[in-house]
Design a protein around this motif. Structure first.
Motif, PDB file in Angstrom:
ATOM      1  N   ARG A  85       0.818  -1.212   0.000  1.00 24.60           N
ATOM      2  CA  ARG A  85       0.000   0.000   0.000  1.00 24.60           C
ATOM      3  C   ARG A  85       0.851   1.261   0.000  1.00 24.60           C
ATOM      4  NH1 ARG A  85      -3.383  -1.428   4.966  1.00 24.60           N
ATOM      5  NH2 ARG A  85      -4.094   0.733   4.813  1.00 24.60           N
ATOM      6  N   LEU A  86       1.960   1.238   0.735  1.00 23.44           N
ATOM      7  CA  LEU A  86       2.865   2.387   0.713  1.00 23.44           C
ATOM      8  C   LEU A  86       3.504   2.550  -0.658  1.00 23.44           C
ATOM      9  CD1 LEU A  86       4.636   2.066   4.192  1.00 23.44           C
ATOM     10  CD2 LEU A  86       3.157   3.940   3.449  1.00 23.44           C
ATOM     11  N   ASP A  87       3.895   1.429  -1.269  1.00 24.63           N
ATOM     12  CA  ASP A  87       4.489   1.482  -2.614  1.00 24.63           C
ATOM     13  C   ASP A  87       3.503   2.027  -3.639  1.00 24.63           C
ATOM     14  OD1 ASP A  87       6.824   0.458  -1.604  1.00 24.63           O
ATOM     15  OD2 ASP A  87       6.474  -1.608  -2.285  1.00 24.63           O
ATOM     16  N   ALA A  88       2.212   1.781  -3.381  1.00 25.63           N
ATOM     17  CA  ALA A  88       1.174   2.253  -4.301  1.00 25.63           C
ATOM     18  C   ALA A  88       0.727   3.677  -3.986  1.00 25.63           C
ATOM     19  CB  ALA A  88      -0.023   1.314  -4.254  1.00 25.63           C
ATOM     20  N   GLY A  89       1.319   4.269  -2.945  1.00 26.26           N
ATOM     21  CA  GLY A  89       0.980   5.645  -2.578  1.00 26.26           C
ATOM     22  C   GLY A  89      -0.313   5.779  -1.813  1.00 26.26           C
ATOM     23  N   GLU A  90      -0.808   4.690  -1.257  1.00 25.34           N
ATOM     24  CA  GLU A  90      -2.057   4.734  -0.505  1.00 25.34           C
ATOM     25  C   GLU A  90      -1.808   5.247   0.917  1.00 25.34           C
ATOM     26  OE1 GLU A  90      -4.031   0.985  -0.563  1.00 25.34           O
ATOM     27  OE2 GLU A  90      -3.774   0.699  -2.729  1.00 25.34           O
ATOM     28  N   SER A  91      -2.836   5.844   1.488  1.00 29.03           N
ATOM     29  CA  SER A  91      -2.723   6.339   2.857  1.00 29.03           C
ATOM     30  C   SER A  91      -2.919   5.196   3.843  1.00 29.03           C
ATOM     31  CB  SER A  91      -3.763   7.433   3.120  1.00 29.03           C
ATOM     32  OG  SER A  91      -5.075   6.939   2.895  1.00 29.03           O
ATOM     33  N   LEU A  92      -2.378   5.357   5.043  1.00 27.41           N
ATOM     34  CA  LEU A  92      -2.474   4.337   6.071  1.00 27.41           C
ATOM     35  C   LEU A  92      -3.436   4.763   7.175  1.00 27.41           C
ATOM     36  CD1 LEU A  92       1.281   3.333   6.541  1.00 27.41           C
ATOM     37  CD2 LEU A  92      -0.420   2.287   5.027  1.00 27.41           C
ATOM     38  N   THR A  93      -4.067   3.793   7.806  1.00 25.78           N
ATOM     39  CA  THR A  93      -4.932   4.064   8.946  1.00 25.78           C
ATOM     40  C   THR A  93      -4.086   4.137  10.217  1.00 25.78           C
ATOM     41  OG1 THR A  93      -5.309   1.729   9.466  1.00 25.78           O
ATOM     42  CG2 THR A  93      -6.767   2.741   7.827  1.00 25.78           C
ATOM     43  N   LYS A  94      -4.706   4.582  11.306  1.00 23.80           N
ATOM     44  CA  LYS A  94      -4.008   4.610  12.587  1.00 23.80           C
ATOM     45  C   LYS A  94      -3.626   3.195  13.021  1.00 23.80           C
ATOM     46  CE  LYS A  94      -4.281   9.053  13.549  1.00 23.80           C
ATOM     47  NZ  LYS A  94      -3.084   9.909  13.722  1.00 23.80           N
ATOM     48  N   GLN A  95      -4.487   2.216  12.692  1.00 16.72           N
ATOM     49  CA  GLN A  95      -4.173   0.836  13.043  1.00 16.72           C
ATOM     50  C   GLN A  95      -2.950   0.339  12.267  1.00 16.72           C
ATOM     51  OE1 GLN A  95      -7.634   1.712  12.342  1.00 16.72           O
ATOM     52  NE2 GLN A  95      -7.549   2.185  14.516  1.00 16.72           N
ATOM     53  N   ASP A  96      -2.790   0.822  11.019  1.00 21.31           N
ATOM     54  CA  ASP A  96      -1.614   0.469  10.228  1.00 21.31           C
ATOM     55  C   ASP A  96      -0.341   1.004  10.877  1.00 21.31           C
ATOM     56  OD1 ASP A  96      -3.084  -0.829   8.220  1.00 21.31           O
ATOM     57  OD2 ASP A  96      -3.424   1.050   7.144  1.00 21.31           O
ATOM     58  N   LEU A  97      -0.415   2.223  11.406  1.00 22.65           N
ATOM     59  CA  LEU A  97       0.754   2.813  12.072  1.00 22.65           C
ATOM     60  C   LEU A  97       1.142   1.981  13.293  1.00 22.65           C
ATOM     61  CD1 LEU A  97      -0.063   6.654  11.979  1.00 22.65           C
ATOM     62  CD2 LEU A  97       1.105   5.248  10.262  1.00 22.65           C
ATOM     63  N   MET A  98       0.120   1.525  14.009  1.00 25.99           N
ATOM     64  CA  MET A  98       0.375   0.679  15.169  1.00 25.99           C
ATOM     65  C   MET A  98       0.993  -0.647  14.744  1.00 25.99           C
ATOM     66  SD  MET A  98      -2.288   0.216  18.271  1.00 25.99           S
ATOM     67  CE  MET A  98      -1.760  -0.360  19.881  1.00 25.99           C
ATOM     68  N   GLN A 109      12.875  -3.668   8.954  1.00 26.84           N
ATOM     69  CA  GLN A 109      11.776  -3.435   8.027  1.00 26.84           C
ATOM     70  C   GLN A 109      10.754  -2.456   8.597  1.00 26.84           C
ATOM     71  OE1 GLN A 109      10.634  -7.538   7.504  1.00 26.84           O
ATOM     72  NE2 GLN A 109      11.884  -7.783   5.659  1.00 26.84           N
ATOM     73  N   SER A 110      10.521  -2.537   9.890  1.00 27.14           N
ATOM     74  CA  SER A 110       9.597  -1.598  10.532  1.00 27.14           C
ATOM     75  C   SER A 110      10.124  -0.173  10.424  1.00 27.14           C
ATOM     76  CB  SER A 110       9.397  -1.969  12.007  1.00 27.14           C
ATOM     77  OG  SER A 110       8.703  -3.187  12.135  1.00 27.14           O
ATOM     78  N   ILE A 111      11.425  -0.008  10.660  1.00 30.23           N
ATOM     79  CA  ILE A 111      12.037   1.317  10.530  1.00 30.23           C
ATOM     80  C   ILE A 111      11.868   1.844   9.108  1.00 30.23           C
ATOM     81  CG2 ILE A 111      14.246   2.540  10.435  1.00 30.23           C
ATOM     82  CD1 ILE A 111      13.395   2.300  13.235  1.00 30.23           C
ATOM     83  N   GLN A 112      12.118   0.995   8.117  1.00 24.67           N
ATOM     84  CA  GLN A 112      11.997   1.413   6.717  1.00 24.67           C
ATOM     85  C   GLN A 112      10.569   1.810   6.383  1.00 24.67           C
ATOM     86  OE1 GLN A 112      14.509   1.994   4.536  1.00 24.67           O
ATOM     87  NE2 GLN A 112      15.758   1.602   6.364  1.00 24.67           N
ATOM     88  N   LEU A 113       9.597   1.048   6.863  1.00 29.97           N
ATOM     89  CA  LEU A 113       8.191   1.393   6.609  1.00 29.97           C
ATOM     90  C   LEU A 113       7.843   2.728   7.264  1.00 29.97           C
ATOM     91  CD1 LEU A 113       6.323  -2.008   7.152  1.00 29.97           C
ATOM     92  CD2 LEU A 113       6.804  -0.887   4.970  1.00 29.97           C
ATOM     93  N   SER A 114       8.355   2.954   8.457  1.00 28.39           N
ATOM     94  CA  SER A 114       8.014   4.180   9.177  1.00 28.39           C
ATOM     95  C   SER A 114       8.516   5.425   8.458  1.00 28.39           C
ATOM     96  CB  SER A 114       8.570   4.135  10.601  1.00 28.39           C
ATOM     97  OG  SER A 114       9.991   4.254  10.607  1.00 28.39           O
ATOM     98  N   LYS A 115       9.569   5.289   7.665  1.00 29.21           N
ATOM     99  CA  LYS A 115      10.125   6.439   6.950  1.00 29.21           C
ATOM    100  C   LYS A 115       9.165   6.983   5.902  1.00 29.21           C
ATOM    101  CE  LYS A 115      14.983   5.146   7.596  1.00 29.21           C
ATOM    102  NZ  LYS A 115      16.252   4.717   6.937  1.00 29.21           N
ATOM    103  N   ASP A 116       8.174   6.188   5.520  1.00 31.43           N
ATOM    104  CA  ASP A 116       7.204   6.631   4.520  1.00 31.43           C
ATOM    105  C   ASP A 116       5.935   7.205   5.138  1.00 31.43           C
ATOM    106  OD1 ASP A 116       8.734   5.960   2.265  1.00 31.43           O
ATOM    107  OD2 ASP A 116       8.104   3.862   2.379  1.00 31.43           O
ATOM    108  N   VAL A 117       5.884   7.285   6.467  1.00 36.50           N
ATOM    109  CA  VAL A 117       4.737   7.913   7.127  1.00 36.50           C
ATOM    110  C   VAL A 117       4.838   9.417   6.917  1.00 36.50           C
ATOM    111  CG1 VAL A 117       3.644   8.359   9.365  1.00 36.50           C
ATOM    112  CG2 VAL A 117       4.531   6.074   8.834  1.00 36.50           C
ATOM    113  N   PRO A 118       3.844  10.044   6.308  1.00 37.91           N
ATOM    114  CA  PRO A 118       3.965  11.446   5.901  1.00 37.91           C
ATOM    115  C   PRO A 118       4.040  12.460   7.034  1.00 37.91           C
ATOM    116  CG  PRO A 118       1.741  10.641   5.521  1.00 37.91           C
ATOM    117  CD  PRO A 118       2.564   9.454   5.894  1.00 37.91           C
TER     118      PRO A 118
END
Length: 213
Positions: A143-156, A176-185
């Motif tokens: 979803r991040l690769d596709a540019g989709e927004s994340l929910t609060k549950q996704d952040l958790m 991997q968690s660190i890498q994903l977090s870098k895409d949180v706007p």
């Protein structure tokens, strides 16, 4: 958590910081269908057996309390402590109390009921090890690769990925968690998430300095 050395931050404290970050949305992650309307953490302050760090307590729109306990380990005696905390809270306020115990690491089964004679008590147990970390990681990354927004549950989920059931080792999942977090706007959310991930890593893996680069 700013100013607190990660090595001395308890897993319990980190979990409560995550709940604070996501506030009312956090309860949905644990499968609780309730709307949080107010903080009530001080309600447990006078319970003698309560730990110095208050547990996460919130008032909901059905006029009851949600009381979260975060346990990195398990002892069958815990449920008695939860029962006493809930009973005193109910006695002091007259308000129904629902206790949710979140177990991390490799805990997969616990006692959730206690028959104390005049009191028959039960809690809801939530096991992080029951969550599929591989699927969660793949879904969020796609979803991040596709540019989709994340929910609060996704952040958790991003923060707690290493605590789930994973086919890779914890260090890899923390990376991997660190890498994903870098895409949180949102910068504030991104920074707080990374601090929490690194603090959790300090509890479970070696060479965590590599995660800080």
């Amino acid at each position: 958590m700013s100013g607190i050395p990660p090595a001395i931050v308890s897993e319990d404290t980190i979990m409560k910081s995550i709940m604070e970050l996501l506030k009312g949305d956090a309860v949905k992650f644990f499968g609780i269908d309730a709307r949080v309307v107010a903080s009530a953490r001080t309600e447990l302050s006078n319970i003698p057996i309560q730990r110095k760090t208050d547990d996460w307590l919130r008032k909901t729109d059905d006029d009851s309390f949600l009381h979260f306990e975060f346990q990195p380990d398990y002892d069958k005696k815990y449920i008695a402590r939860f029962m006493v905390s809930g009973a005193i809270l109910h006695y002091n306020t007259g308000t129904p109390v629902r206790t949710i115990v979140v177990y991390s690491a490799d805990i997969k089964e616990t006692i959730t009921t206690l028959d104390a004679g005049v009191i028959k008590y039960n809690v809801k147990a939530f096991y992080m090890s029951a969550l599929d970390g591989d699927k969660t990681y793949a879904d969020i990354k796609a979803r991040l690769d596709a540019g989709e927004s994340l929910t609060k549950q996704d952040l958790m989920s991003i923060v707690l990925l290493p605590m789930m059931q994973n086919s890779v080792d914890k260090f890899t999942r923390f990376e991997q968690s660190i890498q994903l977090s870098k895409d949180v706007p949102t910068k504030d959310e991104r920074v707080q998430m990374q601090e929490m991930i690194k603090s959790l890593a300090d509890k479970f893996v070696k060479d965590t300095e590599k995660l800080k680069k």
